[in-house]
Design an enzyme around this catalytic site. Structure first.
Site, PDB file in Angstrom:
ATOM      1  N   TYR A 266       0.827  -1.199   0.000  1.00 31.73           N
ATOM      2  CA  TYR A 266       0.000   0.000   0.000  1.00 31.73           C
ATOM      3  C   TYR A 266       0.869   1.260   0.000  1.00 31.73           C
ATOM      4  O   TYR A 266       1.443   1.617   1.028  1.00 31.73           O
ATOM      5  CB  TYR A 266      -0.934  -0.006   1.227  1.00 31.73           C
ATOM      6  CG  TYR A 266      -2.090  -1.003   1.103  1.00 31.73           C
ATOM      7  CD1 TYR A 266      -2.427  -1.575  -0.119  1.00 31.73           C
ATOM      8  CD2 TYR A 266      -2.848  -1.355   2.206  1.00 31.73           C
ATOM      9  CE1 TYR A 266      -3.470  -2.475  -0.242  1.00 31.73           C
ATOM     10  CE2 TYR A 266      -3.907  -2.269   2.101  1.00 31.73           C
ATOM     11  CZ  TYR A 266      -4.207  -2.812   0.863  1.00 31.73           C
ATOM     12  OH  TYR A 266      -5.253  -3.702   0.745  1.00 31.73           O
TER      13      TYR A 266
ATOM     14  N   LYS B 154      -0.611  -7.903  -3.167  1.00 37.60           N
ATOM     15  CA  LYS B 154      -1.986  -7.417  -3.127  1.00 37.60           C
ATOM     16  C   LYS B 154      -1.971  -5.895  -3.244  1.00 37.60           C
ATOM     17  O   LYS B 154      -1.293  -5.214  -2.474  1.00 37.60           O
ATOM     18  CB  LYS B 154      -2.613  -7.835  -1.794  1.00 37.60           C
ATOM     19  CG  LYS B 154      -3.987  -7.276  -1.570  1.00 37.60           C
ATOM     20  CD  LYS B 154      -4.577  -7.788  -0.274  1.00 37.60           C
ATOM     21  CE  LYS B 154      -5.952  -7.189  -0.066  1.00 37.60           C
ATOM     22  NZ  LYS B 154      -6.589  -7.643   1.138  1.00 37.60           N
TER      23      LYS B 154
END
Ligand code: FBP
Length: 272
Positions: free
Chosen positions: A153, A184
């Site tokens: 992130y 991810k």
């Protein structure tokens, strides 16, 4: 001509359990830590309900913190592959976030995990500490035949746009270079741009985060776009377990991810 191996260096069955034929649908349930119980209602506050969804929906893995795994996954040990998150932070500081390791790879392995997960905040003033921890985690996980999954992130003082293609591609690349088997990321809506992100991740597989709950058709459109960009699937949480029909939505999502249906086709089946 030399036959070059194409799979990442993970031994045993972890890879084929979590990524059968290179695609995956992971049910994420670490939001209680990351956001607090604000995401929950009386039903989905109970981790057992999530395990039931994972089992009935035949997810390729459920991703939880160690305490949830200890208390709730243990009875599903053989039926739902487990990914144990090794770090976590609260939502109190998102300006310069840091999330450090609190659970070991060895303990995740004892809990029967096929993989471990770790969030890296690219652009934090403490990104280096997270790189070091995640690099070591990849090493240990691979020695034990487990998958290393990076929640990548971009967030912090060095980041102006968390969803820009170049930033996501940079994050995907770092995750792969540190040893991640799966990275991810959030999807930025730009299919061509996300193709570059997926390319940048090389042989690490890109999976997409679900985000906050939207209507079913919109979510299925996100899934269709993500799959067109070359993503390997989803690690989804709120969109599924906040739904009042999580299994039907899972079936529709699987139609898009695994069977190449369009969002509209999957939605028509869902409505029936
Ligand atoms: P959702 O599908 O519910 O968005 O979950 C994906 C996830 O990566 C969770 O694993 C994690 O708790 C959360 O998003 C963190 O998102 P953020 O830090 O952006 O709130």
């Amino acid at each position: 001509m030399i036959n070059k191996p194409k799979k990442p260096a993970v031994r045993g069955s972890a890879y084929s359990k979590v990524l059968p034929r290179g695609k995956t649908l992971i049910l994420a349930y670490d939001q209680g830590f990351e956001h607090g119980p604000v995401d929950f209602n009386l039903k989905n506050v109970d981790p057992e309900h999530i395990m039931d969804i994972a089992l009935e929906g035949r997810y390729n893995a459920v991703a939880v913190q160690a305490g949830v795994a200890e208390k709730y996954h243990v009875t599903h040990f053989r039926d739902i592959p487990l990914i144990v998150k090794l770090n976590g932070k609260t939502c109190f500081d998102n300006k310069d976030p840091v999330s450090l390791q609190h659970t070991s790879v060895g303990y995740a392995s004892k809990l029967g995990a096929s993989g471990v997960g770790y969030t890296v905040y690219l652009g934090s003033s403490r990104e280096q500490e997270m790189f070091v921890e995640f690099g070591r985690i990849c090493e240990e996980a691979h020695q034990k035949g487990m998958l290393a999954v990076c929640w990548m992130y971009p967030r912090g003082p060095a980041i102006t746009d968390e969803l820009s293609t170049e930033t996501l591609a940079y994050g995907a690349r770092i995750a792969m270079e540190l040893g991640a088997d799966v990275v991810k990321l959030k999807f930025n809506g730009d299919i061509e741009g996300m193709k570059w992100v997926v390319k940048s991740a090389g042989r690490a597989k890109v999976v997409i985060a679900g985000g906050s709950r939207t209507d079913d058709l919109e979510f299925l459109r996100l899934a269709e776009a993500a799959m067109k960009s070359g993503a390997a699937g989803f690690a989804v949480g709120r969109n599924v377990w906040q739904s009042d029909h999580p299994i039907a939505l899972t079936v529709a999502l699987k139609d898009v991810v695994f069977h190449g249906k369009t969002a509209e086709e999957a939605f028509r089946t869902l409505k029936k």
